[in-house]
Design an enzyme around this catalytic site. Sequence first.
Site, PDB file in Angstrom:
ATOM      1  CE  LYS A  85      -3.037  10.020   1.776  1.00  0.00           C
ATOM      2  NZ  LYS A  85      -2.968   9.782   3.211  1.00  0.00           N
ATOM      3  CG  ASN A  86      -4.945   2.576  -5.179  1.00  0.00           C
ATOM      4  OD1 ASN A  86      -5.547   1.730  -4.516  1.00  0.00           O
ATOM      5  ND2 ASN A  86      -5.035   2.637  -6.495  1.00  0.00           N
ATOM      6  CG  HIS A  96      -1.839   1.209   1.244  1.00  0.00           C
ATOM      7  ND1 HIS A  96      -3.088   1.175   0.655  1.00  0.00           N
ATOM      8  CD2 HIS A  96      -1.678   2.468   1.744  1.00  0.00           C
ATOM      9  CE1 HIS A  96      -3.662   2.365   0.809  1.00  0.00           C
ATOM     10  NE2 HIS A  96      -2.833   3.159   1.458  1.00  0.00           N
ATOM     11  CB  CYS A  97       1.921   3.425  -2.674  1.00  0.00           C
ATOM     12  SG  CYS A  97       3.016   4.835  -2.984  1.00  0.00           S
ATOM     13  N   PRO A  98       1.493   5.049   0.450  1.00  0.00           N
ATOM     14  CG  PRO A  98       3.018   5.815   2.053  1.00  0.00           C
ATOM     15  CD  PRO A  98       2.715   4.640   1.180  1.00  0.00           C
TER      16      PRO A  98
END
Length: 259
Positions: free
Chosen positions: A127-128, A122-124
Amino acid sequence: MALIFVSCEEQVKCARVYACQSFLSTCLTFLDLRKYGESGEFVQPVVFSLLVLLSVLLYFTVALMDPGFVLTDNSQFPQVVCGELEDMVPRLRRCGYCLLQQPMRAKHCQKCKHCVRRFDHHCPWIKNCVGERNHRWFIMYLAVQLVVLVWALQLALSGISSSVTWKLWFCLNVFLLAALGIVSMVSVVVALLLCCHLYLISINSTTWEFMSHHRISYLKNYKENPFNRGVVCNLLDFFCICQSVAWEQVYYKVNHNCV
């Protein structure tokens, strides 16, 4: 293209941060625009601006795209129910959060509230999640972003002016020096991230599988990745196959050939 149902506030914050970075990179180009205008060369600023635009488009594509959410229990692949397959392939587990059966290589993301096929991380920043459907777009985004950042570094370095004293030199170049420091740090992060992902793709692994190899039921009994088909085949499969893969069948074939 499916959209992710995240809060508008989070998307706005993310867009603002990315807009600041893109604005900084673009400013470095137009600070040098006068030099190109004097020589009548506008090709480089135009190409650079197009690359920035492409980077923005790829960013929102990856951020808003369905990464491969598991939405139903109905598998789109034919299930082989023979006893031999059950012995060779770990039984698919049911997610304790969304209560759906997880395909092999899928993982539940508590931030996105869904299980994701071929979950990577999950890539901050976007946001996905990065998963089966948007992973290759994520790699393309990183590659374009790295080109833009390296180009911005070159522009910043070429724009630094000389002066008779250090104090005057610093006053003349303070903006470019600040931009150079920020862009340098971001460039290193993006370059490392891109290299790590390309390495994982070359061995047909994901960030989650690489970090949690010892805890994953279908990997912990293997010293090497059972999905690895060689660097060339792995890269071709990743960038050229756009449909979902039945990893249970791939896993079964590997086990069947070993027996």
